[in-house]
Design a protein around this motif. Structure first.
Motif, PDB file in Angstrom:
ATOM      1  N   UNK A  92     -18.475   5.687 -16.375  1.00 12.56           N
ATOM      2  CA  UNK A  92     -17.878   6.967 -15.992  1.00 12.56           C
ATOM      3  C   UNK A  92     -17.340   6.848 -14.574  1.00 12.56           C
ATOM      4  N   UNK A  93     -16.054   7.028 -14.412  1.00  7.89           N
ATOM      5  CA  UNK A  93     -15.462   7.039 -13.082  1.00  7.89           C
ATOM      6  C   UNK A  93     -15.731   8.386 -12.423  1.00  7.89           C
ATOM      7  N   UNK A  94     -15.510   8.447 -11.134  1.00 10.49           N
ATOM      8  CA  UNK A  94     -15.618   9.726 -10.433  1.00 10.49           C
ATOM      9  C   UNK A  94     -14.627   9.710  -9.277  1.00 10.49           C
ATOM     10  N   UNK A  95     -14.079  10.855  -9.000  1.00 12.77           N
ATOM     11  CA  UNK A  95     -13.226  10.995  -7.835  1.00 12.77           C
ATOM     12  C   UNK A  95     -13.541  12.333  -7.180  1.00 12.77           C
ATOM     13  N   UNK A  96     -13.000  12.538  -5.997  1.00 14.34           N
ATOM     14  CA  UNK A  96     -13.303  13.741  -5.222  1.00 14.34           C
ATOM     15  C   UNK A  96     -12.020  14.464  -4.859  1.00 14.34           C
ATOM     16  N   UNK A  97     -12.140  15.758  -4.647  1.00 18.56           N
ATOM     17  CA  UNK A  97     -11.004  16.555  -4.228  1.00 18.56           C
ATOM     18  C   UNK A  97     -11.465  17.849  -3.609  1.00 18.56           C
ATOM     19  N   UNK A  98     -10.500  18.698  -3.263  1.00 14.67           N
ATOM     20  CA  UNK A  98     -10.793  20.024  -2.717  1.00 14.67           C
ATOM     21  C   UNK A  98     -10.587  21.062  -3.828  1.00 14.67           C
ATOM     22  N   UNK A 128      -4.643  11.151 -10.245  1.00 13.94           N
ATOM     23  CA  UNK A 128      -4.612  10.586  -8.892  1.00 13.94           C
ATOM     24  C   UNK A 128      -4.991   9.107  -8.919  1.00 13.94           C
ATOM     25  N   UNK A 129      -5.840   8.753  -9.855  1.00 14.24           N
ATOM     26  CA  UNK A 129      -6.266   7.361  -9.963  1.00 14.24           C
ATOM     27  C   UNK A 129      -5.169   6.518 -10.602  1.00 14.24           C
ATOM     28  N   UNK A 130      -4.520   7.076 -11.620  1.00 12.98           N
ATOM     29  CA  UNK A 130      -3.433   6.335 -12.256  1.00 12.98           C
ATOM     30  C   UNK A 130      -2.265   6.172 -11.289  1.00 12.98           C
ATOM     31  N   UNK A 131      -2.171   7.066 -10.302  1.00 13.38           N
ATOM     32  CA  UNK A 131      -1.138   6.948  -9.267  1.00 13.38           C
ATOM     33  C   UNK A 131      -1.532   5.946  -8.185  1.00 13.38           C
ATOM     34  N   UNK A 132      -2.783   5.471  -8.241  1.00 17.80           N
ATOM     35  CA  UNK A 132      -3.220   4.442  -7.298  1.00 17.80           C
ATOM     36  C   UNK A 132      -3.883   4.951  -6.051  1.00 17.80           C
ATOM     37  N   UNK A 133      -4.365   6.213  -6.044  1.00 12.03           N
ATOM     38  CA  UNK A 133      -4.960   6.783  -4.836  1.00 12.03           C
ATOM     39  C   UNK A 133      -6.463   6.548  -4.708  1.00 12.03           C
ATOM     40  N   UNK A 134      -7.068   5.920  -5.700  1.00 11.05           N
ATOM     41  CA  UNK A 134      -8.517   5.732  -5.656  1.00 11.05           C
ATOM     42  C   UNK A 134      -8.934   4.686  -4.637  1.00 11.05           C
ATOM     43  N   UNK A 135     -10.068   4.935  -3.981  1.00  7.30           N
ATOM     44  CA  UNK A 135     -10.578   3.977  -2.989  1.00  7.30           C
ATOM     45  C   UNK A 135     -12.109   3.991  -2.987  1.00  7.30           C
ATOM     46  N   UNK A 136     -12.748   2.969  -2.421  1.00  2.00           N
ATOM     47  CA  UNK A 136     -14.209   2.835  -2.490  1.00  2.00           C
ATOM     48  C   UNK A 136     -14.955   3.934  -1.745  1.00  2.00           C
ATOM     49  N   UNK A 137     -16.117   4.310  -2.298  1.00  3.50           N
ATOM     50  CA  UNK A 137     -16.974   5.273  -1.603  1.00  3.50           C
ATOM     51  C   UNK A 137     -18.445   5.103  -1.954  1.00  3.50           C
ATOM     52  N   UNK A 138     -18.785   4.041  -2.692  1.00  8.13           N
ATOM     53  CA  UNK A 138     -20.174   3.809  -3.050  1.00  8.13           C
ATOM     54  C   UNK A 138     -20.661   2.541  -2.356  1.00  8.13           C
ATOM     55  N   UNK A 139     -21.746   2.608  -1.580  1.00 10.03           N
ATOM     56  CA  UNK A 139     -22.249   1.418  -0.882  1.00 10.03           C
ATOM     57  C   UNK A 139     -23.047   0.509  -1.804  1.00 10.03           C
ATOM     58  N   UNK A 140     -22.518  -0.681  -2.073  1.00 11.72           N
ATOM     59  CA  UNK A 140     -23.198  -1.649  -2.924  1.00 11.72           C
ATOM     60  C   UNK A 140     -23.805  -2.795  -2.124  1.00 11.72           C
TER      61      UNK A 140
END
Length: 440
Positions: free
Chosen positions: A159-165, A390-402
């Motif tokens: 499951x992907x996740x993204x954030x917004x307002x 937004x992800x298909x447009x390429x705006x996704x970026x890392x936010x989980x510390x691995x």
């Protein structure tokens, strides 16, 4: 962690996932895991059938898994799937630790935030080798990157996740703020003043536990660097990067400016993940910074009239015309045991789970955000469809510390949100906290 349960539980699962990672690699039982492995990997068989144990805390699909398993077993009479869903990461992690330490790792398992550590420790299989590039290329880059190290990929995004307002259009209108006026952080700061003038909080945000503050901050690193690989390298402290890098300090300065601009409600470091949506839907705030699991919770918890009127916009950009980098990775994923004698059966089940006829309907039925581009094109829930675009447009970026110890950066970061620290000093503390947590 994304989910379609009531909001308090989904927010709890997301935060405890990161909180549970603080113990470091040693706490996860890697020290003796390989030595403890049995000759056959600890895998079991039932009546001559290969048994594939699947462990997770993914209750989001608890209604879908039985149907998926029934279909798979009907077509694969030589394989038995044993699915076990734990209630929360806090309940799941000790069981996984024990399995790893005892050398009896389930064939398919949720790797938590230690996917890379398990991979380099020989616990998780290299899925790039076992499944191939043709299989992996359908996944969002950000979902693949989070599980990749030194050319090997140790898990798949589920499951992907993204954030917004998320925002209340009626409240913005009352404050004299146009829905299309907020492109940059400066725009949001200007809008915040107008919203406070009508007696409301501009944006509800949770930084409790402190690791939650990373959800907001880490995409700022990508905005400053304009490079979605920057945090991936910082997460591993590779290429000579440290938290005292000028780009980190610049991102902390931007974060501090947003806080001092009165964008968030007072006391973000004392506001839990289940409280911020309540601030939003009880109309104490005009907006909510939160993840793509929010629509499911709001549909259950918010008044019906509110659930019909709220909308969502992209995370603001650092400057006009710049990319609206937004947090995106797969908060849920699957790893495969490298040592199990039933590894091939596990890989076959994974191929089935991600097949077009199974994966897209599963994500739609559970109101979840998929981790593949093809499934994203078949999303039905309107707001989820919008956020996935937004992800298909390429705006996704890392936010989980691995990386080892990376989660510990959240503690000093909280000083930016509560106003007790300055960027350069906080950057130094973040570096020290991570080094201490990783044991170096």
């Amino acid at each position: 962690m994304q989910g379609d349960r009531q909001l308090p539980s989904t927010a709890f699962r997301r935060r405890t996932l990161l909180k549970g990672a603080l113990g470091g690699a040693a706490a996860l039982g890697l020290g003796s895991s390989l030595a403890a492995c049995s000759d056959d990997g600890g895998s079991s068989s039932s009546g001559g059938k290969a048994v594939v144990r699947v462990w997770s805390w993914y209750s989001d699909q608890e209604d879908q898994f039985p149907k998926l398993i029934e279909k798979f077993q009907a077509a694969h009479s030589n394989i038995t799937i044993e699915n076990r869903i734990f209630g929360t990461p806090d309940q799941y992690l000790p069981a996984l630790q024990a399995a790893v330490a005892g050398g009896d790792v389930p064939e398919i398992f949720a790797p938590h935030t230690r996917a890379l550590t398990y991979g380099t420790g020989g616990v998780s299989a290299d899925l790039k080798k076992d499944l191939g590039d043709d299989f992996l290329k359908d996944f969002f880059d950000s979902a693949n990157q989070e599980y990749t190290l030194d050319g090997k990929q140790y898990a798949l995004g589920w499951m992907a996740q993204t954030f917004g307002l998320f925002y209340n259009p009626e409240m913005l209108k009352k404050a004299g703020v146009g829905e299309d006026e907020i492109e940059t952080w400066d725009d949001l700061i200007a809008a915040a003043a107008k919203i406070r003038a009508i007696g409301k909080h501009p944006v509800a945000l949770s930084c409790n536990p402190t690791t939650s503050s990373l959800d907001f901050f880490l995409p700022l690193l990508t905005q400053v660097a304009d490079d979605p690989t920057f945090y991936l390298k910082l997460d591993q402290l590779s290429d000579g990067l440290t938290y005292e890098d000028p780009k980190v300090i610049q991102a902390l300065e931007l974060n501090q400016r947003i806080v001092k601009g009165g964008v968030f409600q007072p006391g973000t470091t004392g506001t839990s993940g289940d409280q911020v949506p309540q601030i939003f839907y009880t109309e104490k705030s005009a907006m909510l910074f939160n993840g793509s699991w929010s629509p499911q919770g709001l549909s259950k918890d918010a008044p019906p009239a509110f659930a019909k009127k709220y909308k969502v916009m992209k995370t603001p950009a650092i400057a006009p015309g710049k990319r609206h980098w937004c947090a995106n990775q797969a908060g849920a994923g699957w790893a495969v045991s490298e040592t199990s004698k039933n590894k091939d059966a596990a890989l076959e089940f994974l191929r089935f789970l991600y097949s077009a006829d199974q994966y897209s309907p599963t994500m739609n039925d559970s109101n979840s955000m998929p981790a593949t581009k093809s499934a994203a094109a078949r999303i039905e829930l309107p707001i989820m469809k919008q956020m996935t675009s937004w992800l298909t447009e390429g705006d996704g970026c890392p936010h989980i510390p691995f990386g080892p110890g990376s989660v510990a950066a959240g503690d000093p970061l909280s000083k930016i949100f509560d106003g007790t620290g300055e960027p350069a000093a906080v950057a130094k503390e973040m570096q020290q906290a991570v080094q201490n947590a990783k044991g170096g």
